[in-house]
Design an enzyme around this catalytic site. Structure first.
Site: not given
Ligand code: E4P
Length: 218
Positions: A84
């Site tokens: 990522k």
């Molecule tokens: C995606 O990969 C992120 O980890 C996640 O969806 C972030 O979500 P949030 O905005 O609720 O922290």
């Protein structure tokens, strides 16, 4: 649409995996920090619990050379790992390098179709389009998903649009309507997808009628 659980909590992954409908797991530095466990040990345990899934694990450096070292280290841990990478200038360069090497990537913190275009052109496997964080600013976060799905379809990019920052079941419905390839969400949102009051009352009635008639299967 593929369903991923967004967590660094092993017990949550275990529970979601038991249903047999989980396609993968996304983590981020915040979720790993919240888990209170080590990064590598957590990611490897997740790979074991979801043996056919894509498991996203994020680099934390912000300069190209260190990001590359981190990416190669993380991806060496297990074949299921998807690196990522945040949508920053060296991040896009890194995604191109990794995709040329056949390493899967998930470009994160994508909020606009312009950013998504850069990720798609770099060969991202997944483009994580955040919805809830945009909604928090009183703007329609799902529009970014709709635009990105259209862009990917129009130009035939191989990237999959991953709806991230999902906050409630309506986001999942809208992700389906937009034709997104994947949605990642906290376990509590997957659990909420099961729920309908008519399911509960309908089942109660079926079982009352069955028991009253004194029937049995065996
Ligand atoms: C995606 O990969 C992120 O980890 C996640 O969806 C972030 O979500 P949030 O905005 O609720 O922290």
């Amino acid at each position: 649409m593929k369903l991923f659980v967004d967590t660094g909590d092993i017990e949550e992954v275990r529970k979601a995996a038991e249903w047999g409908i989980l396609d993968g797991v996304t983590t981020n530095p915040t979720l790993i920090a919240k888990s209170g466990k080590g990064f590598k040990e957590t990611v490897l345990k997740i790979c074991e619990l979801v043996p056919d899934g894509d498991i996203s694990a994020e680099v934390v450096a912000t300069d190209y050379d260190t990001m590359l070292k981190e990416a190669l280290e993380i991806s060496s841990w297990h074949p299921q790992i998807v690196v990522k990478v945040p949508l920053i200038d060296p991040g896009i360069r890194l995604v191109k390098t990794l995709s040329d090497k056949g390493i899967k990537t998930n470009v994160t913190l994508v909020f606009t179709v312009g950013q998504a275009l850069l990720a798609a052109k770099a060969g991202a496997t997944y483009i994580s389009n955040f919805v809830g964080r945009v909604d928090d600013l009183a703007t329609d976060g799902m529009q970014g998903v709709v635009d990105t799905v259209n862009m990917v379809d129009t130009y035939g990019f191989s990237s999959q649009v991953l709806v991230a920052s999902v906050r409630h079941p309506l986001h999942v419905l809208q992700a389906v309507q937009a034709g997104a390839h994947v949605s990642t969400m906290p376990l509590k949102i997957i659990e909420a997808l099961f729920k309908h009051p008519l399911t509960d009352s309908g089942l109660k009635r079926f079982l009352e009628d069955w028991n009253q008639a004194g029937l049995s299967i065996f």
